[in-house]
Design a protein around this motif. Structure first.
Motif, PDB file in Angstrom:
ATOM      1  N   GLU A 448       0.835  -1.205   0.000  1.00  0.00           N
ATOM      2  CA  GLU A 448       0.000   0.000   0.000  1.00  0.00           C
ATOM      3  C   GLU A 448       0.870   1.256   0.000  1.00  0.00           C
ATOM      4  OE1 GLU A 448      -2.176  -3.389   1.872  1.00  0.00           O
ATOM      5  OE2 GLU A 448      -0.256  -2.418   2.289  1.00  0.00           O
ATOM      6  N   ARG A 449       1.924   1.252   0.804  1.00  0.00           N
ATOM      7  CA  ARG A 449       2.815   2.418   0.844  1.00  0.00           C
ATOM      8  C   ARG A 449       3.528   2.596  -0.493  1.00  0.00           C
ATOM      9  NH1 ARG A 449       5.791   5.373   4.668  1.00  0.00           N
ATOM     10  NH2 ARG A 449       6.849   7.029   3.523  1.00  0.00           N
ATOM     11  N   VAL A 450       3.928   1.506  -1.111  1.00  0.00           N
ATOM     12  CA  VAL A 450       4.598   1.575  -2.418  1.00  0.00           C
ATOM     13  C   VAL A 450       3.694   2.237  -3.449  1.00  0.00           C
ATOM     14  CG1 VAL A 450       5.473   0.180  -4.336  1.00  0.00           C
ATOM     15  CG2 VAL A 450       6.110  -0.393  -1.985  1.00  0.00           C
ATOM     16  N   ILE A 451       2.403   1.882  -3.430  1.00  0.00           N
ATOM     17  CA  ILE A 451       1.455   2.442  -4.401  1.00  0.00           C
ATOM     18  C   ILE A 451       1.424   3.967  -4.312  1.00  0.00           C
ATOM     19  CG2 ILE A 451      -1.002   2.639  -4.951  1.00  0.00           C
ATOM     20  CD1 ILE A 451      -1.266  -0.320  -4.172  1.00  0.00           C
ATOM     21  N   ARG A 496      -5.300  -0.158   6.455  1.00  0.00           N
ATOM     22  CA  ARG A 496      -3.929  -0.193   5.924  1.00  0.00           C
ATOM     23  C   ARG A 496      -3.730   0.811   4.789  1.00  0.00           C
ATOM     24  NH1 ARG A 496      -0.240  -3.775   7.380  1.00  0.00           N
ATOM     25  NH2 ARG A 496       0.869  -3.430   5.416  1.00  0.00           N
ATOM     26  N   HIS A 497      -4.739   0.942   3.915  1.00  0.00           N
ATOM     27  CA  HIS A 497      -4.589   1.883   2.798  1.00  0.00           C
ATOM     28  C   HIS A 497      -4.533   3.325   3.303  1.00  0.00           C
ATOM     29  CE1 HIS A 497      -4.308   0.561  -1.329  1.00  0.00           C
ATOM     30  NE2 HIS A 497      -5.034  -0.495  -1.051  1.00  0.00           N
ATOM     31  N   LEU A 498      -5.407   3.656   4.248  1.00  0.00           N
ATOM     32  CA  LEU A 498      -5.417   5.019   4.759  1.00  0.00           C
ATOM     33  C   LEU A 498      -4.140   5.306   5.550  1.00  0.00           C
ATOM     34  CD1 LEU A 498      -6.876   7.667   4.937  1.00  0.00           C
ATOM     35  CD2 LEU A 498      -8.211   6.789   6.861  1.00  0.00           C
ATOM     36  N   ALA A 499      -3.659   4.310   6.298  1.00  0.00           N
ATOM     37  CA  ALA A 499      -2.402   4.481   7.037  1.00  0.00           C
ATOM     38  C   ALA A 499      -1.248   4.737   6.072  1.00  0.00           C
ATOM     39  CB  ALA A 499      -2.121   3.251   7.891  1.00  0.00           C
ATOM     40  N   ALA A 500      -1.215   3.996   4.955  1.00  0.00           N
ATOM     41  CA  ALA A 500      -0.153   4.186   3.964  1.00  0.00           C
ATOM     42  C   ALA A 500      -0.276   5.547   3.289  1.00  0.00           C
ATOM     43  CB  ALA A 500      -0.211   3.069   2.921  1.00  0.00           C
ATOM     44  N   PHE A 501      -1.502   5.968   2.994  1.00  0.00           N
ATOM     45  CA  PHE A 501      -1.720   7.283   2.376  1.00  0.00           C
ATOM     46  C   PHE A 501      -1.228   8.387   3.306  1.00  0.00           C
ATOM     47  CE2 PHE A 501      -4.222  11.024   1.267  1.00  0.00           C
ATOM     48  CZ  PHE A 501      -4.160  11.034  -0.115  1.00  0.00           C
ATOM     49  N   ALA A 504       2.540   8.480   3.450  1.00  0.00           N
ATOM     50  CA  ALA A 504       3.157   9.024   2.239  1.00  0.00           C
ATOM     51  C   ALA A 504       2.936  10.524   2.085  1.00  0.00           C
ATOM     52  CB  ALA A 504       2.605   8.298   1.009  1.00  0.00           C
ATOM     53  N   HIS A 505       1.839  11.055   2.656  1.00  0.00           N
ATOM     54  CA  HIS A 505       1.469  12.450   2.403  1.00  0.00           C
ATOM     55  C   HIS A 505       1.608  13.378   3.604  1.00  0.00           C
ATOM     56  CE1 HIS A 505      -0.339  12.019  -1.672  1.00  0.00           C
ATOM     57  NE2 HIS A 505      -0.531  10.770  -1.280  1.00  0.00           N
ATOM     58  N   PHE A 506       1.642  12.824   4.818  1.00  0.00           N
ATOM     59  CA  PHE A 506       1.662  13.672   6.011  1.00  0.00           C
ATOM     60  C   PHE A 506       3.098  13.899   6.464  1.00  0.00           C
ATOM     61  CE2 PHE A 506       0.823  14.202  10.756  1.00  0.00           C
ATOM     62  CZ  PHE A 506       0.396  15.515  10.615  1.00  0.00           C
TER      63      PHE A 506
END
Length: 667
Positions: A448-451, A496-501, A504-506
């Motif tokens: 997810e983080r890679v994406i 997991r997706h929101l955590a990765a987003f 990556a952005h915060f």
């Protein structure tokens, strides 16, 4: 949002008419609708409502907004709106529509052929001017084709290039209009492309305008690809077409399969202005003196063989291991570069000696300009980000991507390029980092983080906020507030997706919140960690905005944490305070009550004191109860003790009397 509104507002500037579609401007999957400018009703505008599940090319919005050309459909604005037909938020692009219709309604249709001088004047020259500006911004159009060309100007006096950002680059492009390398890739993995790709599309479109229909019409994609592989693009596309020397010069230059030999934008400009030269000879791969037979097909070039090997993956390992390909390369082809590359491809460490790795490396050695391929995965290096954004949920694609990184196929591909790809250096670095990130299992890491690292403009794919189309960190809280207002059974706030987003952005300080999301020892910690993380995002805003729905949901989710407190009055007091704080929509206030360590420590200390006092009293009561059960033995024991004492006292008194009497008698 109203149940079935007929108008949707974008930033109080545009009004999109839901009930007024403009089908003639559709660019599937994007659909066109009429737009009214709220400050200037006289302006003709339209909106392309994009598919929210596809990553649109937001990186092109800024450069396209700066290009002011009468030959390019003018992008005026963009944004995200609540779209009733979909029941969710969708991205929209605001365009100034062309005055006329499309050149071709469909690539399957016939249309009126254009004379050579019309093609040069009304298409080649305008396209040169537009693509020259694209080249200055180092971007590519990737959607040049007859059904994305419109008539414009007075009485259709010019051709206008249509939209190119409403879907991933070249994903909707027909095989006919794409170079061989792009045809070999999955549509999602064709990559951003560059000017040579636009030049190829320009050449195919010129040919289509000349003959009045798309080349190779009626042929399947596989047949088109095989024709390009065996005959070269020019030969495959111009079969049975009569081409004048003037047009042949341009078509040979634009349709050559070697991008380094393909015409540039400047060459198109000079040709459209009347310069004439000798037609470029088609660049073909070296052909072997005799064919190599595999899967009932005869192959004369390495590229053809590599394509057949990919299409018959499991059977390809046999011809690699039996040495027949080596023999054919040495004896029939005689290209030392390919022979050496093929030998190097087979020279791999024992730890990586996997059949998939060997086949993937050998295909790169045979056709280094092709995409990197591993079973069903096929993408150019620059196409990896989009490929993962669209297909990461597929276990096969995800595993193939991980294997490509593990085996170092990207490094091997890079080593086999005839010239260094300096434009890919940043992407090489990001992909190498992805190899490490994918092995981590913590929240905020993994695939997810890679994406999100590879696709910085991709909307968050979390099922919690996907319908809200979250593009940046500031949209997360409004999305969750919307979720809290519209969903009854929300069990967690960060997946997991929101955590990765967020990871990556915060850019703010996150502390241990992401790590605590995975804590299994304390059932309250993941909920507290998710709300602390969201509170950090809220407090970072320039003007902190309350989110009451989210606050009330968070208070409800934190209710079980009340069980940590032992005092009934404390529980009731904190529970009421949490409800009040949740209603304010300020997560930090809620956390100051629900996660107050001082109050918790004080409650724990008092509980321990009460426990100790309780245990002391209990011991004393147990002793009394024990004494009650053994009264006779205690009486006897006590009587004995009293008798002993009394006898001792009497003995002492008697001795004192005797001593005194004796003393008095003696005197």
């Amino acid at each position: 949002m109203a149940k079935n509104p007929k108008r949707v507002s974008l930033r109080d500037r545009y009004e999109i008419a839901v009930d007024e579609p403009l089908n003639k401007y559709d660019n599937p999957p994007a659909m066109a609708f009429k737009v009214r400018h709220l400050r200037d009703a006289s302006r003709e505008l339209m909106a392309l409502v994009c598919d929210p599940k596809l990553p649109i090319r937001l990186d092109l919005v800024d450069p396209l907004s700066q290009i002011d050309s009468p030959y390019l459909m003018s992008l005026k604005d963009w944004g995200v709106v609540d779209w009733p037909p979909e029941g969710r938020r969708c991205p929209v692009l605001i365009y100034e529509p062309p005055a006329g219709a499309r050149v071709a309604a469909s690539l399957e249709d016939d249309f009126e052929p254009m004379r050579e001088e019309e093609i040069i004047k009304f298409f080649a020259e305008p396209a040169y001017q537009v693509l020259r500006e694209f080249q200055e911004f180092d971007i590519a159009h990737r959607a040049i084709r007859p059904n994305n060309l419109f008539f414009g100007g007075a009485k259709g006096s010019r051709l206008i290039l249509g939209d190119c950002i409403s879907s991933p680059p070249a994903m909707a492009q027909s095989f006919v209009y794409e170079p061989i390398e792009a045809c070999l890739a999955n549509p999602a993995g064709r990559g951003m492309g560059s000017s040579p790709d636009d030049m190829y599309e320009l050449g195919v479109t010129i040919l289509a305008l000349l003959i009045g229909h798309s080349p190779c019409r009626g042929m399947s994609d596989e047949d088109i690809l095989n024709a390009k592989l065996s005959m070269g693009s020019y030969g495959a596309l111009t079969q049975s077409s009569r081409i004048s020397l003037t047009m042949m010069e341009a078509l040979r230059g634009l349709l050559t399969d070697d991008p380094d030999e393909r015409w540039t934008v400047e060459d198109v400009g000079m040709w459209s202005n009347g310069r004439r030269g000798s037609p470029v000879q088609q660049s073909m791969q070296s052909r072997a003196a005799r064919s190599y037979s595999f899967m009932h097909k005869e192959h004369f070039t390495c590229r053809e063989l590599a394509h057949t090997m990919v299409s018959n993956w499991n059977k390809s390992i046999n011809i690699i291991r039996d040495g027949s390909v080596d023999t054919w390369l040495r004896r029939a082809l005689g290209d030392d570069t390919v022979v050496n590359a093929f030998n190097e491809a087979k020279d791999i460490p024992e730890a990586d000696a996997d059949d998939d790795n060997l086949i993937g490396r050998c295909c790169i050695a045979l056709d280094p300009s092709a995409p990197i391929r591993l079973r069903e995965f096929s993408a150019t290096v620059e196409g990896f980000p989009n490929m993962m954004a669209l297909h990461a949920e597929s276990g096969e694609m995800r595993n193939a991507f991980a294997a490509i990184l593990q085996y170092g196929l990207i490094d091997f591909w890079e080593e086999n390029q005839p010239r260094p790809r300096l434009d890919l250096m940043t992407l090489y670095r990001d992909l190498k980092r992805a190899r490490e990130v994918m092995t981590r299992t913590a929240s905020g890491e993994g695939i997810e983080r890679v994406i999100y690292d590879l696709n910085p403009t991709l909307a968050c794919q979390s099922s919690l906020v996907e319908a809200y189309y979250v593009l940046d960190i500031n949209s997360i809280l409004p999305a969750l507030d919307w979720l809290a207002a519209n969903q009854d059974d929300v069990r967690y706030l960060v997946d997991r997706h929101l955590a990765a987003f967020i990871a990556a952005h915060f850019s703010g300080l996150r502390g241990s919140e992401l790590r605590d999301l995975d804590n299994q020892a304390d059932p309250n910690l993941p909920t507290l960690a998710s709300i602390r993380l969201l509170s950090l995002i809220q407090e970072r805003e320039t003007r902190v905005k309350p989110y009451t729905n989210l606050g009330q949901l968070a208070a409800k989710m934190l209710a079980p944490t009340i069980k940590r407190y032992h005092n009934r009055e404390t529980r009731e007091r904190i529970s009421g305070a949490m409800r009040e704080a949740g209603a304010t929509g300020r997560l930090s206030e809620l956390l100051s009550i629900a996660d107050n360590n001082q109050v918790l420590d004080d409650d724990t200390r008092r509980f321990e004191m009460a426990s100790n006092e309780y245990h002391d009293i209990a011991r004393r009561l147990d002793q009394l109860d024990s004494d009650k059960q053994n009264r006779m033995s205690i009486a006897r024991e006590l009587g004995g003790q009293v008798s002993s004492v009394m006898s001792g006292v009497l003995t002492t008194v008697s001795l004192l009397v005797i001593v005194l009497f004796t003393f008095l008698t003696a005197s």
